[in-house]
Design a protein around this motif. Structure first.
Motif, PDB file in Angstrom:
ATOM      1  N   GLN A   1      -7.331  -4.566   3.103  1.00 46.06           N
ATOM      2  CA  GLN A   1      -6.459  -5.417   3.908  1.00 46.06           C
ATOM      3  C   GLN A   1      -5.010  -5.056   3.649  1.00 46.06           C
ATOM      4  OE1 GLN A   1      -6.006  -9.694   2.988  1.00 46.06           O
ATOM      5  NE2 GLN A   1      -6.667 -10.073   5.091  1.00 46.06           N
ATOM      6  N   ASP A   2      -4.255  -4.853   4.748  1.00 43.31           N
ATOM      7  CA  ASP A   2      -2.849  -4.495   4.626  1.00 43.31           C
ATOM      8  C   ASP A   2      -2.057  -5.693   4.109  1.00 43.31           C
ATOM      9  OD1 ASP A   2      -0.040  -3.976   5.322  1.00 43.31           O
ATOM     10  OD2 ASP A   2      -0.866  -2.221   6.342  1.00 43.31           O
TER      11      ASP A   2
ATOM     12  N   TYR B   1      -5.650  -1.691   6.536  1.00 39.33           N
ATOM     13  CA  TYR B   1      -4.577  -0.871   5.977  1.00 39.33           C
ATOM     14  C   TYR B   1      -4.299   0.323   6.884  1.00 39.33           C
ATOM     15  CZ  TYR B   1      -1.900   1.780   2.496  1.00 39.33           C
ATOM     16  OH  TYR B   1      -0.918   2.473   1.827  1.00 39.33           O
ATOM     17  N   ARG B   2      -3.001   0.581   7.144  1.00 40.86           N
ATOM     18  CA  ARG B   2      -2.590   1.680   8.018  1.00 40.86           C
ATOM     19  C   ARG B   2      -1.775   2.680   7.204  1.00 40.86           C
ATOM     20  NH1 ARG B   2       0.637  -0.973  12.711  1.00 40.86           N
ATOM     21  NH2 ARG B   2       0.674   1.197  13.450  1.00 40.86           N
TER      22      ARG B   2
ATOM     23  N   HIS C   1       2.446   3.114   6.196  1.00 41.47           N
ATOM     24  CA  HIS C   1       2.980   3.047   4.831  1.00 41.47           C
ATOM     25  C   HIS C   1       3.559   4.381   4.363  1.00 41.47           C
ATOM     26  CE1 HIS C   1       1.891  -1.056   3.675  1.00 41.47           C
ATOM     27  NE2 HIS C   1       0.813  -0.897   4.430  1.00 41.47           N
TER      28      HIS C   1
ATOM     29  N   SER D   1      -3.577   3.045  -3.336  1.00 39.51           N
ATOM     30  CA  SER D   1      -2.764   3.347  -2.163  1.00 39.51           C
ATOM     31  C   SER D   1      -1.352   2.797  -2.298  1.00 39.51           C
ATOM     32  CB  SER D   1      -3.427   2.782  -0.897  1.00 39.51           C
ATOM     33  OG  SER D   1      -3.668   1.408  -1.049  1.00 39.51           O
TER      34      SER D   1
ATOM     35  N   TYR E   1       0.111  -1.335  -2.160  1.00 39.22           N
ATOM     36  CA  TYR E   1      -1.003  -2.251  -2.400  1.00 39.22           C
ATOM     37  C   TYR E   1      -0.912  -2.828  -3.802  1.00 39.22           C
ATOM     38  CZ  TYR E   1      -5.574  -4.198  -1.321  1.00 39.22           C
ATOM     39  OH  TYR E   1      -6.595  -5.060  -1.039  1.00 39.22           O
TER      40      TYR E   1
ATOM     41  N   ARG F   1       3.513  -4.852  -5.577  1.00 38.02           N
ATOM     42  CA  ARG F   1       3.116  -3.782  -4.671  1.00 38.02           C
ATOM     43  C   ARG F   1       3.508  -2.418  -5.229  1.00 38.02           C
ATOM     44  NH1 ARG F   1       4.254  -6.288   1.291  1.00 38.02           N
ATOM     45  NH2 ARG F   1       3.060  -8.209   0.984  1.00 38.02           N
TER      46      ARG F   1
ATOM     47  N   GLY G   1      -6.317   4.219   2.028  1.00 36.25           N
ATOM     48  CA  GLY G   1      -6.539   2.805   2.301  1.00 36.25           C
ATOM     49  C   GLY G   1      -7.983   2.366   2.353  1.00 36.25           C
TER      50      GLY G   1
ATOM     51  N   ASN H   1      -5.570   2.843  12.087  1.00 32.83           N
ATOM     52  CA  ASN H   1      -4.228   3.376  12.254  1.00 32.83           C
ATOM     53  C   ASN H   1      -3.717   3.297  13.684  1.00 32.83           C
ATOM     54  OD1 ASN H   1      -3.018   4.854   9.656  1.00 32.83           O
ATOM     55  ND2 ASN H   1      -5.239   4.911   9.562  1.00 32.83           N
TER      56      ASN H   1
END
Length: 305
Positions: free
Chosen positions: A53-54, A61-62, A66, A152, A155, A159, A217, A282
């Motif tokens: 999860q972003d 997550y993309r 990021h 990643s 994250y 962060r 991700g 993405n």
């Protein structure tokens, strides 16, 4: 006399059998057994790809968001540029650059991920959004006993300002012993190799390619759904989910998925389902839904509950 010879031979054989069984029990206690061992277990163990999860959007997550410019700038700490691995009594050298970018013989990690993102090497750590290092595995907590760990960018709490791949060279020898025990139990070789270095190179390429999935991700594949890939081209080799959380499960699933054919180093790459999941995340931030037709990947996916 003949009876006495037979008795001694029987006693000796019985002792050898007992020692073998004790040794097997010891290895099973130390290393466990994989959850997949028979061909009919493959469907129930075929995992569903899942992106983390972003933390910014709450969606999938993309990596393209990021990693600025859809580019991973990687920095290799001096200790990890070249490192040795003790394996079955011998020491083997590795180059991190060759593992990531490939050499004249073997494809690198990025090309195995179908070049979904650009990769650029930097000698300036301040420019890096991915750091690669080599160290001993921690004694406890995350990464304990693991061949490597991968995280990643952006994250975690706090962060992460950079993604990380940390290689644990001393863990490859215990994995060799585990694989050797499984081969003795199963009575077949599910990884294609002739020399120890070929086996070690296959394990290393799988490990770094898997950890690079975390950098992009991916979480470990989930069991909530069972996505079965059906090739649009008959007899085409299929790929087991690269992000299965256990190395032995990955190789056993790949072995059974391709008619009990030993897995070669060329086979190590993400499944089409995982590439479709990355594309979905993405493009629109959505988790990939099992049971859809993904024409771009040329695959028909069906759900089994």
């Amino acid at each position: 006399m003949a009876h006495g010879v037979t008795t001694l031979a029987t006693l000796k054989l019985t002792k050898e059998i007992k020692m073998f069984l004790y040794r097997m029990l010891f290895y099973l206690f130390m290393f466990g057994v994989p959850s997949v061992s028979l061909a009919y277990d493959v469907p129930s163990s075929y995992r569903f790809p899942y992106m983390m999860q972003d933390p910014d959007t709450g969606q999938a997550y993309r990596a393209s968001y990021h990693y600025s410019g859809n580019t991973i700038n990687y920095f290799v700490e001096p200790s990890a540029q070249h490192f040795d691995v003790e394996f079955n009594g011998r020491r083997y050298p590795f180059s991190t650059r060759d593992l990531l970018e490939g050499d004249s013989v073997t494809q690198g990690v990025l090309s195995r991920w179908n070049n979904v993102i650009r990769l650029r090497r930097t000698n300036n750590m301040s420019e890096a959004n991915l750091v690669i290092r080599s160290s001993r595995a921690p004694a406890a907590g995350p990464g304990a006993g693991a061949l490597a760990i991968g995280t990643s960018l952006g994250y975690g709490t706090p962060r992460a300002s950079r993604a990380l791949i940390e290689i644990h060279p001393e863990q490859f020898e215990p994995m060799r012993q585990r694989l050797e025990t499984l081969e003795q139990i199963n009575r077949y070789r599910f990884i294609d190799y002739e020399e120890d270095y070929q086996l070690l190179n296959t394990l290393m390429l799988y490990t770094i390619t898997h950890e690079f999935g975390h950098v992009l991700g991916f979480s470990h594949s989930r069991m909530a759904h069972s996505c079965i890939e059906q090739s649009s081209i008959l007899n085409q080799r299929q790929n087991a989910p690269l992000m299965i959380g256990d190395l032995t499960d990955y190789f056993l699933v790949q072995y059974h998925l391709n008619n009990d054919t030993a897995v070669s180093i060329e086979d190590i790459r993400p499944s089409r389902t995982e590439l479709a999941a990355y594309q979905s995340a993405n493009q629109n931030g959505n988790q990939f839904e099992c049971g859809t037709v993904n024409r771009a990947a040329g695959m028909v996916l069906r759900s089994e509950f």
